[in-house]
Design an enzyme around this catalytic site. Structure first.
Site, mmCIF file in Angstrom:
data_model
loop_
_atom_site.group_PDB
_atom_site.id
_atom_site.type_symbol
_atom_site.label_atom_id
_atom_site.label_comp_id
_atom_site.label_asym_id
_atom_site.label_seq_id
_atom_site.Cartn_x
_atom_site.Cartn_y
_atom_site.Cartn_z
ATOM 1 N N CYS A 1 0.813 -1.221 0.000
ATOM 2 C CA CYS A 1 0.000 0.000 0.000
ATOM 3 C C CYS A 1 0.843 1.266 0.000
ATOM 4 C CB CYS A 1 -0.976 -0.008 1.174
ATOM 5 S SG CYS A 1 -0.220 0.047 2.817
ATOM 6 N N HIS B 1 -2.323 1.214 6.832
ATOM 7 C CA HIS B 1 -2.778 1.182 5.446
ATOM 8 C C HIS B 1 -2.913 2.611 4.938
ATOM 9 C CE1 HIS B 1 -4.363 -0.847 1.953
ATOM 10 N NE2 HIS B 1 -5.438 -0.068 1.933
ATOM 11 N N HIS C 1 -6.283 1.702 -3.921
ATOM 12 C CA HIS C 1 -5.331 1.260 -2.905
ATOM 13 C C HIS C 1 -4.902 -0.171 -3.193
ATOM 14 C CE1 HIS C 1 -8.424 -1.031 -0.295
ATOM 15 N NE2 HIS C 1 -9.076 -0.613 -1.364
#
Length: 251
Positions: A153, A204, A216
């Protein structure tokens, strides 16, 4: 004498320790330069010039350059590949979007490959950040990855921003310290959204396409819905990541 190096392969794993069984924590991709911190018989400890990340690479994947060459490359106007290409030299070589195409890298390929590379490089992308991010759609998630062939990520946000002339730190917990906080209501394309795990730690990050959509890297690079609660996956029919904060880095 201090030794430096450059990545001459599509991608090289950077590991936490000098062993093939050790965790991959990062990657080098074509054109990345680095400082050699330590050398063993089979492994080299390095520190990357772009993000300052440290780790170990196999000595057979290390290509040494002098301090003079490294300094010359760092002084060049950076040019980044804006597509993923397949080059044909003695054997085919896939090259990831985001690779640094400097004079040294051009020099190791034949004339035909040089022209192909030159046709797909830029210093700062003229596309929107959303357009750039979408080029990674479908890329599989890979812990420590930062290439088209596998990405995590924070590697995804870092590499996307890199193509627009911005240097982000490597990890999500570092990236959250950059920029100015904005509300989801006022968020726009290119803002970074950060999410927390059950322990309240940033684990994240994704790039907003609007204040209702986010792209993402989660299992793969994908587009999902976002609201004040967090990311909602239509595929899983549930919320997957609780929203913590949104930061604006782009001017």
């Amino acid at each position: 004498m201090q030794e430096f190096g450059i990545c001459q392969l599509s991608v090289i794993p950077v590991r936490r320790e000098g062993a093939h069984s050790a965790e991959q924590i990062h990657q080098l991709i074509l054109g990345d330069t680095y400082q050699v911190l330590e050398k063993e018989e089979e492994w080299v400890k390095i520190k990357g010039d772009f993000e300052g990340y440290e780790g170990w690479v196999a000595i057979g994947q290390h290509y040494a350059i002098t301090a003079v060459v490294r300094d010359e490359l760092l002084r060049e106007q950076p040019s980044f590949l804006n597509e993923t290409l397949l080059l044909h030299n003695d054997s085919p070589m896939p090259v990831s979007i985001g690779s640094t195409i400097n004079s040294h890298i051009l020099g190791i390929f034949g004339e035909k490959n040089q022209e192909q590379l030159k046709a797909h490089v830029h210093s700062i992308s003229e596309e929107s950040i959303g357009q750039t991010a979408r080029k990674y759609l479908g890329t599989p998630y890979l812990w420590g990855g930062k290439s088209y062939f596998g990405i995590d990520c924070s590697g995804f946000s870092q590499q996307t921003y890199k193509l627009h002339g911005y240097s982000l730190p490597r990890d999500a917990y570092q990236q959250v310290e950059i920029g100015t906080e904005v509300s989801l209501e006022n968020a726009k394309e290119g803002d970074l959204a950060f999410f927390v795990n059950p322990k309240g730690r940033i684990d994240h990050v994704g790039i907003l396409l609007s204040n209702t959509e986010i792209i993402h890297a989660s299992h793969r690079v994908r587009i999902d819905k976002i609201d004040e609660k967090g990311i909602y996956s239509e595929e899983l029919k549930r919320y997957t990541h609780p929203l913590h904060i949104i930061k604006r880095v782009l001017k």
